[in-house]
Design a protein around this motif. Structure first.
Motif, PDB file in Angstrom:
ATOM      1  N   LEU A 148       1.066  -8.713  -5.506  1.00 29.66           N
ATOM      2  CA  LEU A 148       1.987  -9.710  -4.950  1.00 29.66           C
ATOM      3  C   LEU A 148       1.264 -10.991  -4.571  1.00 29.66           C
ATOM      4  N   TYR A 149       0.057 -10.832  -4.050  1.00 29.24           N
ATOM      5  CA  TYR A 149      -0.725 -11.972  -3.574  1.00 29.24           C
ATOM      6  C   TYR A 149      -2.187 -11.679  -3.835  1.00 29.24           C
ATOM      7  N   ALA A 188       3.161 -12.406   2.447  1.00 34.79           N
ATOM      8  CA  ALA A 188       3.494 -11.798   1.150  1.00 34.79           C
ATOM      9  C   ALA A 188       4.146 -10.430   1.345  1.00 34.79           C
TER      10      ALA A 188
END
Length: 154
Positions: A117-118, A10
């Motif tokens: 993001l993750y 990521a």
């Protein structure tokens, strides 16, 4: 869970997408950059990855551009011939990227919002330790010193 593959993927994908946005880097160069960055992050984090305490070592794993380029990004960029001035042109001048077990997030600008993001689902341990992290403190307000603050070291 001791592997850090999804988190590093990521982070690498995010930084690579920032380079891709300006259109100055070819896909082949991005592949080389991504591979070099992935390898460097795996090496850097291998003894600083604590899934049982996800925020332990968070500062060490933080990737930071603050009018000074993070050395791990410049090292990966040098693999494709990007100079520091080119990197400063291609990447935000203020970027913080946190790569922690179960979560990768970033902030652009000193006062920008933190974006995830993750995030692994259902596996992240809940701990009161989380409330002590710099990242969580930033969510509630600015914790860095004001521009007029002078720090001295003796």
């Amino acid at each position: 869970r001791s592997d850090m593959v999804p988190e590093i993927a990521a982070a690498v994908g995010f930084v690579s997408s920032l380079l891709r946005t300006r259109g100055c880097v070819s896909e082949q160069q991005l592949e080389v950059f991504s591979g070099a960055l992935r390898q460097a992050l795996e090496e850097r984090y291998k003894h600083h990855w604590f899934p049982e305490k996800p925020f332990k070592g968070s500062g060490y794993r933080c990737i930071r551009i603050n009018h000074k380029m993070d050395p791990i990004i410049s090292m990966a960029a040098s693999q494709i011939g990007l100079s520091l001035p080119q990197l400063y042109y291609l990447l935000p001048s203020e970027l913080t990227l946190w790569v922690d077990p179960y979560e990768v997030s970033y902030r652009i600008g000193e006062d920008g919002s933190i974006c995830v993001l993750y995030e692994a689902t259902g596996t992240k341990p809940v701990s009161s330790y989380e409330m002590l992290t710099c990242k969580n403190q930033l969510m509630f307000g600015r914790t860095s010193p004001s521009k007029n603050y002078i720090m001295t070291v003796s």
